[in-house]
Scaffold this motif. Structure first.
Motif: not given
Length: 87
Positions: A3-4, A22-24, A35-42, A75-78
């Motif tokens: 997903x993006x 940024x697009x992630x 979970x998304x924030x944890x993914x970024x941290x990792x 969702x398209x934007x966080x």
């Protein structure tokens, strides 16, 4: 298929990361904001300190305030920002 989502950063979050958005891409197994924030941290050390205390941050999915347990769904934007204070 990953997903993006477009992530927009504000205030000191933007300053510490050195970018305003940024697009992630993230795996389908990630379902919530937390979970998304944890993914970024990792995946990158630059996120680690900025996202070390989620209680110091606020989140909005597609312009609606949400908690960290909120589902990302389609969702398209966080947006990620510190609490707003007045003075």
């Amino acid at each position: 298929m990953p997903h993006q989502i477009n992530i927009v950063y504000f205030a000191w979050v933007k300053e510490r990361l050195g970018r305003d958005q940024e697009t992630v891409a993230f795996p389908e197994t990630i379902k919530t904001v937390e979970e998304l924030v944890e993914h970024l941290r990792n995946i990158d050390v630059s996120y680690f300190d900025v996202f070390s205390d989620l209680k110091k941050l606020r989140f909005a999915l597609d312009h609606d305030f949400v908690g960290t347990d909120h589902l990302l769904a389609s969702a398209k934007e966080l947006a990620i920002f510190p609490p707003v204070t007045g003075g």
